[in-house]
Scaffold this motif. Sequence first.
Motif: not given
Length: 205
Positions: A45-47, A58-59, A63-66, A103-107
């Motif tokens: 939600p922060l993004f 955010e998108m 998607a990658k967390v899912d 990629r999630v780690k970069r987020g």
Amino acid sequence: MEDGDGDKTLRKIGEAFKEIASAVNSQTVDIEVAPFSHACSLVSPLFGCLGIAFKFAEMDYVAKVDDLAKASSSISTLSALLDHDIEGDCVRKSGSHSRNLLRVKRGLDMVRVLFEQMLASDESSLRNPASTAYAEVLAPHHGWAIRKAVAAGMYALPSKTQLLKRLNEDEASARIHLQNYINASAPVILYINKLFLTRELGIDW
């Protein structure tokens, strides 16, 4: 606002990552995929609250967390997740769990730098904190078109006050939660980097 939408998002993020950081700091257990993906989902939600500048991030992040959340039904830990992809010879393939984890780690890292910059700045504008966080963490991995779109979107960022209002926080409570996330996410990010580096997979791809 409904609970889980903006209500105490920052507190939930800080608490979730504190638990994962304690697992890392104990050095006796691997990070489990299920609680990790759940903690990451709290950041999503922060993004959204940052608006158009981070719409792509955010998108991509959601998607990658899912994907990691779905993987948790059959893969228990992050180290097992990487080993699974190494065995399948698909670590760097688009859509692989390993690629998505990187990629999630970069987020997470971008949010950490953003929070650090917000705490260090008295400005009400988020443009400098957000620009610094993006330039440091995500820009080196993005093509020119995305970087240009993000730069344009920086002018539409909410102010610090507007962001905190969207997250149902005041300045005093927010400072505590931002610091909690910074402290807790740092060892988690280092742990993930180490998972890749000890397997000689690299982290700059």
